[in-house]
Enzyme design. Structure first.
Site, PDB file in Angstrom:
ATOM      1  N   PHE A 112       0.840  -1.182   0.000  1.00 50.17           N
ATOM      2  CA  PHE A 112       0.000   0.000   0.000  1.00 50.17           C
ATOM      3  C   PHE A 112       0.886   1.246   0.000  1.00 50.17           C
ATOM      4  O   PHE A 112       1.960   1.258   0.598  1.00 50.17           O
ATOM      5  CB  PHE A 112      -0.903   0.015   1.241  1.00 50.17           C
ATOM      6  CG  PHE A 112      -2.069  -0.927   1.165  1.00 50.17           C
ATOM      7  CD1 PHE A 112      -3.327  -0.473   0.794  1.00 50.17           C
ATOM      8  CD2 PHE A 112      -1.915  -2.272   1.458  1.00 50.17           C
ATOM      9  CE1 PHE A 112      -4.408  -1.338   0.718  1.00 50.17           C
ATOM     10  CE2 PHE A 112      -2.986  -3.151   1.391  1.00 50.17           C
ATOM     11  CZ  PHE A 112      -4.240  -2.686   1.020  1.00 50.17           C
ATOM     12  N   VAL A 172       2.115   4.934   1.100  1.00 52.38           N
ATOM     13  CA  VAL A 172       2.187   5.538   2.434  1.00 52.38           C
ATOM     14  C   VAL A 172       0.956   6.387   2.718  1.00 52.38           C
ATOM     15  O   VAL A 172       0.429   6.387   3.840  1.00 52.38           O
ATOM     16  CB  VAL A 172       3.466   6.394   2.561  1.00 52.38           C
ATOM     17  CG1 VAL A 172       3.478   7.146   3.890  1.00 52.38           C
ATOM     18  CG2 VAL A 172       4.702   5.511   2.440  1.00 52.38           C
ATOM     19  N   GLN A 181      -5.164  -3.288   5.472  1.00 52.43           N
ATOM     20  CA  GLN A 181      -3.855  -3.330   4.831  1.00 52.43           C
ATOM     21  C   GLN A 181      -3.069  -4.565   5.285  1.00 52.43           C
ATOM     22  O   GLN A 181      -2.419  -5.230   4.474  1.00 52.43           O
ATOM     23  CB  GLN A 181      -3.060  -2.065   5.166  1.00 52.43           C
ATOM     24  CG  GLN A 181      -3.608  -0.803   4.537  1.00 52.43           C
ATOM     25  CD  GLN A 181      -2.639   0.358   4.635  1.00 52.43           C
ATOM     26  OE1 GLN A 181      -1.428   0.169   4.651  1.00 52.43           O
ATOM     27  NE2 GLN A 181      -3.160   1.575   4.686  1.00 52.43           N
ATOM     28  N   ALA A 217       2.594  -3.134   7.915  1.00 57.41           N
ATOM     29  CA  ALA A 217       2.085  -4.401   7.387  1.00 57.41           C
ATOM     30  C   ALA A 217       3.046  -4.988   6.362  1.00 57.41           C
ATOM     31  O   ALA A 217       3.301  -6.195   6.346  1.00 57.41           O
ATOM     32  CB  ALA A 217       0.703  -4.196   6.770  1.00 57.41           C
ATOM     33  N   TYR A 218       3.591  -4.121   5.495  1.00 56.77           N
ATOM     34  CA  TYR A 218       4.547  -4.588   4.495  1.00 56.77           C
ATOM     35  C   TYR A 218       5.787  -5.150   5.190  1.00 56.77           C
ATOM     36  O   TYR A 218       6.295  -6.211   4.824  1.00 56.77           O
ATOM     37  CB  TYR A 218       4.936  -3.434   3.565  1.00 56.77           C
ATOM     38  CG  TYR A 218       5.894  -3.827   2.467  1.00 56.77           C
ATOM     39  CD1 TYR A 218       5.447  -4.515   1.341  1.00 56.77           C
ATOM     40  CD2 TYR A 218       7.249  -3.505   2.550  1.00 56.77           C
ATOM     41  CE1 TYR A 218       6.322  -4.874   0.329  1.00 56.77           C
ATOM     42  CE2 TYR A 218       8.127  -3.859   1.538  1.00 56.77           C
ATOM     43  CZ  TYR A 218       7.659  -4.544   0.435  1.00 56.77           C
ATOM     44  OH  TYR A 218       8.530  -4.904  -0.564  1.00 56.77           O
ATOM     45  N   GLY A 219       6.280  -4.435   6.204  1.00 60.86           N
ATOM     46  CA  GLY A 219       7.459  -4.905   6.933  1.00 60.86           C
ATOM     47  C   GLY A 219       7.246  -6.254   7.578  1.00 60.86           C
ATOM     48  O   GLY A 219       8.102  -7.144   7.495  1.00 60.86           O
ATOM     49  N   LYS A 270       7.265  -9.065   4.993  1.00 61.27           N
ATOM     50  CA  LYS A 270       8.601  -9.427   4.526  1.00 61.27           C
ATOM     51  C   LYS A 270       9.429 -10.049   5.660  1.00 61.27           C
ATOM     52  O   LYS A 270      10.295 -10.899   5.395  1.00 61.27           O
ATOM     53  CB  LYS A 270       9.308  -8.203   3.948  1.00 61.27           C
ATOM     54  CG  LYS A 270       8.647  -7.669   2.680  1.00 61.27           C
ATOM     55  CD  LYS A 270       8.589  -8.731   1.569  1.00 61.27           C
ATOM     56  CE  LYS A 270       8.118  -8.151   0.247  1.00 61.27           C
ATOM     57  NZ  LYS A 270       8.096  -9.156  -0.847  1.00 61.27           N
ATOM     58  N   VAL A 290      13.810   0.338  -5.266  1.00 58.33           N
ATOM     59  CA  VAL A 290      13.798   0.306  -6.724  1.00 58.33           C
ATOM     60  C   VAL A 290      12.632   1.130  -7.255  1.00 58.33           C
ATOM     61  O   VAL A 290      11.523   1.084  -6.710  1.00 58.33           O
ATOM     62  CB  VAL A 290      13.697  -1.151  -7.228  1.00 58.33           C
ATOM     63  CG1 VAL A 290      13.609  -1.199  -8.749  1.00 58.33           C
ATOM     64  CG2 VAL A 290      14.886  -1.962  -6.732  1.00 58.33           C
ATOM     65  N   THR A 302       9.663   1.578  -9.098  1.00 59.73           N
ATOM     66  CA  THR A 302       8.606   0.788  -9.724  1.00 59.73           C
ATOM     67  C   THR A 302       7.262   1.455  -9.450  1.00 59.73           C
ATOM     68  O   THR A 302       7.172   2.411  -8.676  1.00 59.73           O
ATOM     69  CB  THR A 302       8.559  -0.648  -9.160  1.00 59.73           C
ATOM     70  OG1 THR A 302       8.185  -0.589  -7.772  1.00 59.73           O
ATOM     71  CG2 THR A 302       9.909  -1.353  -9.290  1.00 59.73           C
TER      72      THR A 302
END
Length: 276
Positions: A94, A96, A105, A192-194, A197, A230, A232
């Protein structure tokens, strides 16, 4: 059945995944498969590579769809007897500024980045050939999330005896805690992304350990990596690395020479093993 080697990259019709396919087309001695959820977009990406003088093949693959995953698995097992290089790149994040509630999320992000990737690996790892290479595209965000966890959670994620079942339970617990609004109180970070991963890197360590236990003589190397920040669609235009620059470490791990013993079960950035 073809005797050619084969490399498969999930989520590779654009961005980092496409750059990984591009690099493999130039460096890998075998068939390189670009995959995407959408057939038209995947075919267009293959045509774009062809215009660059590069030859990639296409197969539909949606990592969140078990039927799609099993269909792809059966194709590669039937056509090639398995896969030689498996790069799990498909993922979401998502923005920021996104106003979607954090609990949603968390659920959506972990569904793709952790749970769907885990399900795909569980289908594909058994058909990775001896000498194969498995690369899970993780992120430094996972390391940052690990350091932001409570000491108790950090200890479990770093443990050499954590099981896949325990890890799945922890990821499910994070989603549940966000839904209850108690995740911070219970030692979780606000990313959530952290966390997705963090889970993927931990899963990679478990997969590597299991490969050593179950297929000790097959010489399969399994690692997680951070491609860097990167440029993207997912990460935006301010990132310092181009997709082709981001592809360097994943491709390095995918092309580790025959007979190599390491890295294995590691988290790698800029072609260097990082502490976990």
């Amino acid at each position: 059945m073809s005797s050619r080697k084969i490399a498969l990259v999930s989520g590779s019709n654009k961005g980092l995944g496409l750059a990984i396919v591009r690099a493999l087309c130039k460096q890998y001695d075998g068939d390189v498969y670009l995959t995407a959820r959408d057939v038209a977009r995947g075919a267009a990406a293959v045509e774009a590579l062809r215009a660059e003088g590069l030859s990639a093949l296409f197969h539909q693959l949606d990592v969140t769809d078990p039927t799609s995953v099993r269909t792809a698995r059966d194709f590669f097992r039937g056509q090639y007897g398995g896969v030689d290089v498996l790069i799990c790149n498909a993922g979401i994040a998502f923005k920021v500024a996104d106003t979607t509630p954090f609990a949603i999320q968390a659920e959506v992000t972990l569904k793709t980045n952790f749970f769907a990737t885990r399900d795909m690996c569980n289908e594909f790892l058994p058909i990775v050939k001896p000498g194969g290479r498995v690369v899970n595209i993780s992120s430094m965000s996972g390391s940052m999330a690990l350091h932001a966890c409570s000491p108790e959670l950090q200890a479990r994620f770093r443990s050499d005896d954590i099981t896949e079942e325990e890890l799945v339970g922890l990821m499910e617990r994070f989603v549940k805690d966000t839904q209850e609004g108690s995740h911070s109180k219970k030692g979780w970070p606000n990313s959530a992304y952290g966390v997705s991963k963090l889970g993927l890197t931990t899963l990679t360590r478990i997969q590597a350990r299991r490969l050593m236990e179950e297929r000790p003589g097959d010489g399969i190397l399994c690692n997680a990596c951070c491609p860097g920040w990167v440029r993207t669609d997912m990460t935006g235009s301010k990132a310092p690395k181009s997709p082709d620059e981001g592809a360097v470490t994943p491709v390095y791990l995918a092309l580790l020479p025959a007979g190599a013993k390491e890295p294995h079960g590691q988290f790698v950035s800029d072609k260097e093993v990082q502490p976990w």
